[in-house]
Write an enzyme that holds these catalytic residues in place. Sequence first.
Site, PDB file in Angstrom:
ATOM      1  N   GLU A 459       0.929  -1.228   0.005  1.00 10.63           N
ATOM      2  CA  GLU A 459      -0.022  -0.010   0.001  1.00 10.63           C
ATOM      3  C   GLU A 459       0.919   1.469   0.140  1.00 10.63           C
ATOM      4  O   GLU A 459       0.665   2.280  -0.578  1.00 10.63           O
ATOM      5  CB  GLU A 459      -0.895   0.014   1.296  1.00 10.63           C
ATOM      6  CG  GLU A 459      -2.034   1.336   1.127  1.00 10.63           C
ATOM      7  CD  GLU A 459      -2.839   1.208   2.372  1.00 10.63           C
ATOM      8  OE1 GLU A 459      -3.830   2.016   2.384  1.00 10.63           O
ATOM      9  OE2 GLU A 459      -2.631   0.478   3.325  1.00 10.63           O
ATOM     10  N   LYS A 479      -5.737   1.881  12.469  1.00  6.73           N
ATOM     11  CA  LYS A 479      -5.455   0.482  13.233  1.00  6.73           C
ATOM     12  C   LYS A 479      -4.607   0.558  13.895  1.00  6.73           C
ATOM     13  O   LYS A 479      -4.317  -0.678  14.804  1.00  6.73           O
ATOM     14  CB  LYS A 479      -5.436  -0.361  11.758  1.00  6.73           C
ATOM     15  CG  LYS A 479      -6.450  -0.422  11.022  1.00  6.73           C
ATOM     16  CD  LYS A 479      -6.466  -1.901   9.979  1.00  6.73           C
ATOM     17  CE  LYS A 479      -7.515  -2.076   9.041  1.00  6.73           C
ATOM     18  NZ  LYS A 479      -7.525  -0.560   8.173  1.00  6.73           N
TER      19      LYS A 479
END
Length: 557
Positions: A459, A479
């Site tokens: 990513e 997260k």
Amino acid sequence: MAASVSSPLCTWLVAACMSVSCEKDRAARSSAGRWARRRTAVAARGGIGMEGRNSTGSLISAFCGSGIQGLMSSLEPCPEFYRSRNASPFFGENGFLLIRRSKAEANRRQRMWARPSVASGKALAVAIEPAKPVAEKKILNAKQRRVAVTGMGVVTPLGHDPDVFYNNLLEGVSGISEIETFDCANYPTRIAGEIKSFSTDGWVAPKLSKRMDKFMLYLLAAGKRALADGGVTEEVLSQLDKTRCGVLIGSAMGGMKVFNDAIEALRVSYKKMNPFCVPFATTNMGSAMLAMDLGWMGPNYSISTACATSNFCILNAANHIIRGEANMMLCGGSDAAIIPIGRLGGFVACRALSQRNDDPAKASRPWDVDRDGFVMGEGAGVLLLEDLEHAKKRGATIYAEFLGGSFTCDAYHMTEPHPEGAGIILCIEKALSEYGIAREDVNYVNAHATSTPAGDLKEYQALSRCFGQNPELRVNSTKSMIGHLLGASGAVEAVATIQAIRTGLIHPNINLENPDKNVDTSILVGSKKEHLNVKVAMSNSFGFGGHNSSILFGPYK
């Protein structure tokens, strides 16, 4: 033989259908005709449905006008039809076996269809041309319909109010702790982003609260909190056009606890099973129950694309508003899979979870070289999306504006990201290009970054390729503090993204103590919150199966 049959047969059927539809017009023009006399006779005997047939004929006349005969002449059966009908097993000597017309009648019809008509070209123009301006008009209207975010609801390990939740994020508070719901002493992973205190009082009826799975309870509570946050009181609710209000809230796993309990009960007897175990386990029932409670009759369904579920739901909900199919949509995701048979056991088996049990708050560490897997979380996130004009008319507070988004598939592997990040790059570029947003305008990305070795890196590389020339870009991962909420993660992180736009503050990346050598930390937010005037924000979610999704939000102007 097939060609010789299909071509004339299709031509005949088209012409026959058109002739039946417009028989009323010909009957009106030739009152002495055989078909007119037959209809008159049927009407005289009290034939059934003559009113409906007359109105249908009038409707067809209104659409077709005087040019219908020219349109009919343009549908003349091809010469192949007349040459091949006698050689075909589908045609008798005098024509199609099921119709059985005489030679004289067939010739008469052939001459009638072959009759030249000055209006032929005009009729075709009437039939075809209006579609173009109508389509263009729809596109223009769609572009004019803007989508506003007017409400937010969350149920998370860091709080059940959007402001409390975001303030905890800004302060770097971790919601990761030891699991208390069940005894997991024999598991290599014993930590999660578990919700310690949650009450359905005032949100869900007590009788349903005892029977429903937690994913559904979280969903209902977050959905109603989003309405309350959006100023949708009982009075406002009573004035809404409920046929244009919908619910689209998904779940990656659905009611796993309810289903697991049903299996255990079945070991004793089917009579011990919860009679609601099937509906309360399916992922669509949360949206359905919320709609029943509110009386909302607009678009209602759920989407399940693993960890990308919420983003898919938000994008589709926004599209319903953009297309003019709804004025208001509740959308997002919910999951509660911290149970032995659920995702905890399953992910332990595939070695995807962090085993940093001795220091739970340090376990989720996106982009850090010592990351050893993700930490599971639970909860729900719901956005109230609304047509901008509808929101302004009712005086709603507009938190942010939905600017666009996209979804793609890696088409590569069940769990591993594409080695070149092809699907992620395509998703980001599609989102930007389809909605006309410049790369340099995106200066904040709430990344999917789950704290896995491969996923974080792919990513990051995709973001660098798409936005690497933007010196203002800031990237963080929610997260790091709440863990991975599976199907709910995208919606909860969308709330964090919108709060960043509202407050001008972006939360830190906690536990980023020793960055991966392949990561340039210049674009990553550090261990402290930062001030940022967000121009355009992107929230990413990627799921097992290669599902990629990106959503764009911006300040309302």
